[in-house]
Design a protein around this motif. Structure first.
Motif, PDB file in Angstrom:
ATOM      1  N   VAL A 246     -73.364  28.916 -61.974  1.00  0.00           N
ATOM      2  CA  VAL A 246     -73.417  29.946 -63.012  1.00  0.00           C
ATOM      3  C   VAL A 246     -74.849  30.427 -63.217  1.00  0.00           C
ATOM      4  CG1 VAL A 246     -71.374  29.044 -64.168  1.00  0.00           C
ATOM      5  CG2 VAL A 246     -73.636  28.269 -64.898  1.00  0.00           C
ATOM      6  N   GLY A 247     -74.958  31.603 -63.805  1.00  0.00           N
ATOM      7  CA  GLY A 247     -76.264  32.174 -64.070  1.00  0.00           C
ATOM      8  C   GLY A 247     -76.820  31.739 -65.412  1.00  0.00           C
ATOM      9  N   VAL A 248     -77.894  32.394 -65.832  1.00  0.00           N
ATOM     10  CA  VAL A 248     -78.549  32.066 -67.102  1.00  0.00           C
ATOM     11  C   VAL A 248     -77.559  32.237 -68.255  1.00  0.00           C
ATOM     12  CG1 VAL A 248     -80.381  32.745 -68.707  1.00  0.00           C
ATOM     13  CG2 VAL A 248     -80.821  32.739 -66.236  1.00  0.00           C
ATOM     14  N   GLY A 249     -77.442  31.191 -69.076  1.00  0.00           N
ATOM     15  CA  GLY A 249     -76.524  31.236 -70.210  1.00  0.00           C
ATOM     16  C   GLY A 249     -75.067  31.131 -69.829  1.00  0.00           C
ATOM     17  N   GLY A 250     -74.793  30.784 -68.563  1.00  0.00           N
ATOM     18  CA  GLY A 250     -73.407  30.658 -68.125  1.00  0.00           C
ATOM     19  C   GLY A 250     -72.700  29.495 -68.792  1.00  0.00           C
ATOM     20  N   ARG A 251     -71.384  29.543 -68.744  1.00  0.00           N
ATOM     21  CA  ARG A 251     -70.566  28.499 -69.375  1.00  0.00           C
ATOM     22  C   ARG A 251     -69.855  27.696 -68.300  1.00  0.00           C
ATOM     23  NH1 ARG A 251     -66.362  28.373 -74.357  1.00  0.00           N
ATOM     24  NH2 ARG A 251     -68.358  28.540 -75.424  1.00  0.00           N
ATOM     25  N   VAL A 252     -69.884  26.367 -68.428  1.00  0.00           N
ATOM     26  CA  VAL A 252     -69.181  25.476 -67.509  1.00  0.00           C
ATOM     27  C   VAL A 252     -68.181  24.654 -68.317  1.00  0.00           C
ATOM     28  CG1 VAL A 252     -69.389  23.535 -65.915  1.00  0.00           C
ATOM     29  CG2 VAL A 252     -71.114  25.345 -65.907  1.00  0.00           C
ATOM     30  N   VAL A 253     -66.936  24.669 -67.895  1.00  0.00           N
ATOM     31  CA  VAL A 253     -65.882  23.897 -68.549  1.00  0.00           C
ATOM     32  C   VAL A 253     -65.603  22.656 -67.710  1.00  0.00           C
ATOM     33  CG1 VAL A 253     -63.491  23.880 -69.335  1.00  0.00           C
ATOM     34  CG2 VAL A 253     -64.873  25.960 -69.571  1.00  0.00           C
ATOM     35  N   ALA A 254     -65.862  21.494 -68.284  1.00  0.00           N
ATOM     36  CA  ALA A 254     -65.565  20.219 -67.627  1.00  0.00           C
ATOM     37  C   ALA A 254     -64.163  19.801 -68.051  1.00  0.00           C
ATOM     38  CB  ALA A 254     -66.593  19.169 -68.020  1.00  0.00           C
ATOM     39  N   ALA A 255     -63.203  20.025 -67.171  1.00  0.00           N
ATOM     40  CA  ALA A 255     -61.808  19.754 -67.502  1.00  0.00           C
ATOM     41  C   ALA A 255     -61.201  18.653 -66.641  1.00  0.00           C
ATOM     42  CB  ALA A 255     -60.979  21.033 -67.359  1.00  0.00           C
ATOM     43  N   GLY A 256     -61.976  18.094 -65.703  1.00  0.00           N
ATOM     44  CA  GLY A 256     -61.480  16.993 -64.883  1.00  0.00           C
ATOM     45  C   GLY A 256     -61.493  15.688 -65.669  1.00  0.00           C
ATOM     46  N   PHE A 257     -60.757  14.704 -65.167  1.00  0.00           N
ATOM     47  CA  PHE A 257     -60.717  13.369 -65.788  1.00  0.00           C
ATOM     48  C   PHE A 257     -61.693  12.495 -65.014  1.00  0.00           C
ATOM     49  CE2 PHE A 257     -57.749   9.637 -67.138  1.00  0.00           C
ATOM     50  CZ  PHE A 257     -58.678   9.274 -68.104  1.00  0.00           C
ATOM     51  N   TYR A 258     -62.925  12.445 -65.473  1.00  0.00           N
ATOM     52  CA  TYR A 258     -64.001  11.772 -64.746  1.00  0.00           C
ATOM     53  C   TYR A 258     -63.905  10.262 -64.915  1.00  0.00           C
ATOM     54  CZ  TYR A 258     -65.592  16.547 -64.817  1.00  0.00           C
ATOM     55  OH  TYR A 258     -65.656  17.905 -64.668  1.00  0.00           O
ATOM     56  N   GLN A 259     -64.155   9.553 -63.807  1.00  0.00           N
ATOM     57  CA  GLN A 259     -64.070   8.096 -63.800  1.00  0.00           C
ATOM     58  C   GLN A 259     -65.424   7.506 -63.415  1.00  0.00           C
ATOM     59  OE1 GLN A 259     -60.655   6.502 -64.383  1.00  0.00           O
ATOM     60  NE2 GLN A 259     -60.804   8.550 -65.277  1.00  0.00           N
ATOM     61  N   GLY A 260     -65.836   6.444 -64.103  1.00  0.00           N
ATOM     62  CA  GLY A 260     -67.076   5.759 -63.750  1.00  0.00           C
ATOM     63  C   GLY A 260     -68.307   6.557 -64.160  1.00  0.00           C
ATOM     64  N   GLU A 261     -69.435   6.242 -63.534  1.00  0.00           N
ATOM     65  CA  GLU A 261     -70.683   6.908 -63.877  1.00  0.00           C
ATOM     66  C   GLU A 261     -70.796   8.249 -63.162  1.00  0.00           C
ATOM     67  OE1 GLU A 261     -73.884   4.242 -63.057  1.00  0.00           O
ATOM     68  OE2 GLU A 261     -73.249   2.770 -64.553  1.00  0.00           O
ATOM     69  N   ALA A 262     -71.624   9.134 -63.725  1.00  0.00           N
ATOM     70  CA  ALA A 262     -71.744  10.501 -63.214  1.00  0.00           C
ATOM     71  C   ALA A 262     -72.787  10.575 -62.099  1.00  0.00           C
ATOM     72  CB  ALA A 262     -72.087  11.451 -64.341  1.00  0.00           C
ATOM     73  N   VAL A 263     -72.474   9.980 -60.965  1.00  0.00           N
ATOM     74  CA  VAL A 263     -73.388   9.996 -59.825  1.00  0.00           C
ATOM     75  C   VAL A 263     -73.520  11.417 -59.295  1.00  0.00           C
ATOM     76  CG1 VAL A 263     -73.779   9.148 -57.490  1.00  0.00           C
ATOM     77  CG2 VAL A 263     -72.796   7.627 -59.228  1.00  0.00           C
ATOM     78  N   GLY A 264     -74.739  11.876 -59.098  1.00  0.00           N
ATOM     79  CA  GLY A 264     -74.972  13.197 -58.539  1.00  0.00           C
ATOM     80  C   GLY A 264     -75.137  14.302 -59.556  1.00  0.00           C
ATOM     81  N   LEU A 265     -74.989  13.972 -60.834  1.00  0.00           N
ATOM     82  CA  LEU A 265     -75.153  14.972 -61.886  1.00  0.00           C
ATOM     83  C   LEU A 265     -76.595  14.912 -62.394  1.00  0.00           C
ATOM     84  CD1 LEU A 265     -73.898  17.066 -63.817  1.00  0.00           C
ATOM     85  CD2 LEU A 265     -73.277  15.168 -65.318  1.00  0.00           C
ATOM     86  N   ARG A 266     -77.360  15.980 -62.137  1.00  0.00           N
ATOM     87  CA  ARG A 266     -78.786  15.986 -62.463  1.00  0.00           C
ATOM     88  C   ARG A 266     -79.059  17.069 -63.510  1.00  0.00           C
ATOM     89  NH1 ARG A 266     -78.213  15.620 -57.025  1.00  0.00           N
ATOM     90  NH2 ARG A 266     -78.875  17.775 -56.635  1.00  0.00           N
ATOM     91  N   LEU A 267     -79.148  16.664 -64.743  1.00  0.00           N
ATOM     92  CA  LEU A 267     -79.237  17.616 -65.838  1.00  0.00           C
ATOM     93  C   LEU A 267     -80.636  18.180 -66.050  1.00  0.00           C
ATOM     94  CD1 LEU A 267     -76.871  15.918 -68.445  1.00  0.00           C
ATOM     95  CD2 LEU A 267     -76.341  17.692 -66.769  1.00  0.00           C
ATOM     96  N   GLY A 268     -81.607  17.696 -65.296  1.00  0.00           N
ATOM     97  CA  GLY A 268     -82.954  18.235 -65.435  1.00  0.00           C
ATOM     98  C   GLY A 268     -83.229  19.424 -64.546  1.00  0.00           C
TER      99      GLY A 268
END
Length: 351
Positions: A246-268
């Motif tokens: 998504v672009g600047v100010g875009g919206r992301v909907v997390a609708a999956g059923f995530y299991q365990g730790e969030a490997v690979g998710l880099r919020l910085g």
């Protein structure tokens, strides 16, 4: 005697016989025709990864807490996509407004059981719409999950949306977003699912192992990126790429059923620099801003109306109709060879 499907341990499933239930006041007896297997929530119970198996959900405080009252195996009657025929109605509710009559075909949630006794209030108004194939009504709940995610995305006419995960719910979300006027980029790793996404209206289907969704989204939008993204695969790496898409100010909907730790998710990275809005969609309720107008029941009914009108064809997603006696093989298929299946349905009419 009837039957019920139960998990006896991680990756162990069996069909057991159960005594017929007495019909109490205010109830209906339903003979199951079809029961859809969820390749998301149900598989977490089948695999033993569902958080409810290790922790207790405190409903009042809305927290998972440590405790000794968590459910344990065997887990009987999981499933939330059933259709059946009413065979008996308790005398105290016969003819009441909204209560199905004997021989009506109804949809609801009673688990993978050959027969169920259901409170009449749970089936109020849940007769399968006229002209709709009963098998299509097994999608009422999963259709509502997809519908809820699209509502949360707030995608507008003419906008671009990336939809990650083209399993059953992802494909339904792709179709619903398309019906709302979005240009959808469907993302997955399985060729057959990507082909089905094109059938369901996606303008492009992206194999995420071979191409960058973030780059493609920008190439199709003059460099802006997608307006919204919906992540339905339950993969934290996919969630990261959804954020990148998504672009600047875009919206992301997390609708999956995530299991365990969030490997690979880099919020910085893109999340931080593009000021991306991240929201959660879960079937327990609609987006807060819509709670006065939408609820689960309206989402269910709207989805089935769209199916009855021919705007969406959920039956096209059924790849396997299996006898209840073969249920163990059905779960093994979804668990070990997901590329070979989309919607697997238990067919009680064959027993």
């Amino acid at each position: 005697m009837g039957t019920v499907v139960q998990f006896t341990g991680a990756r162990h499933v069996e069909v057991v016989e159960v005594e017929d239930e007495i019909l109490p006041p205010g109830s209906l007896r339903v003979r199951t025709l079809y029961s859809g297997i969820s390749a998301g929530t149900e598989l977490t119970a089948y695999r033993g990864t569902n958080p409810y198996l290790t922790r207790v959900w405190d409903e009042e405080r809305r927290l998972f807490v440590d405790g000794h009252t968590a459910p344990s195996y065997p887990l009987a009657g999981w499933g939330y996509s059933e259709v059946g025929v009413v065979t008996e109605v308790s005398s105290d509710v016969v003819g009441q407004p909204g209560v199905p009559a004997k021989d009506d075909v109804v949809w609801g949630i009673w688990g993978h059981r050959s027969e169920a006794v259901v409170p009449a209030s749970k089936l109020d108004g849940r007769v399968v719409p006229r002209g709709l194939e009963p098998l299509a009504a097994t999608f009422a709940r999963v259709g509502a999950v997809a519908f809820n995610a699209v509502l949360a995305a707030e995608v507008n006419l003419g906008e671009t949306a990336t939809v990650f995960g083209q399993g059953v719910i992802g494909l339904l979300a792709t179709r619903l977003a398309t019906l709302g006027g979005a240009r959808v980029l469907a993302c997955d790793t399985i060729p057959a699912r990507l082909a089905k996404a094109i059938d369901f209206g996606a303008v492009a289907a992206v194999d995420v192992t071979a191409a960058s969704v973030a780059e493609l989204a920008r190439s199709l939008t003059g460099g802006r990126g997608a307006d919204v993204a919906v992540e339905l695969s339950g993969s934290s790496r996919a969630l990261h790429e959804a954020i990148r898409s998504v672009g600047v100010g875009g919206r992301v909907v997390a609708a999956g059923f995530y299991q365990g730790e969030a490997v690979g998710l880099r919020l910085g990275e893109e999340f931080h620099h593009n000021r991306v809005e991240l929201v959660c969609s879960q079937i327990g309720g609609p987006p807060a801003r819509l709670a006065g107008r939408w609820d689960q029941d309206r989402m269910n009914r709207t989805f089935l109306r769209l199916a009855a009108d021919g705007a969406i064809d959920p039956v096209a997603l059924v790849t396997h109709r299996v006898r209840v006696a073969d249920v163990a093989a059905a779960y093994e298929l979804l668990d070990q060879r997901p590329a070979e299946a989309l919607q697997v349905v238990l067919d009680y009419t064959e027993d």
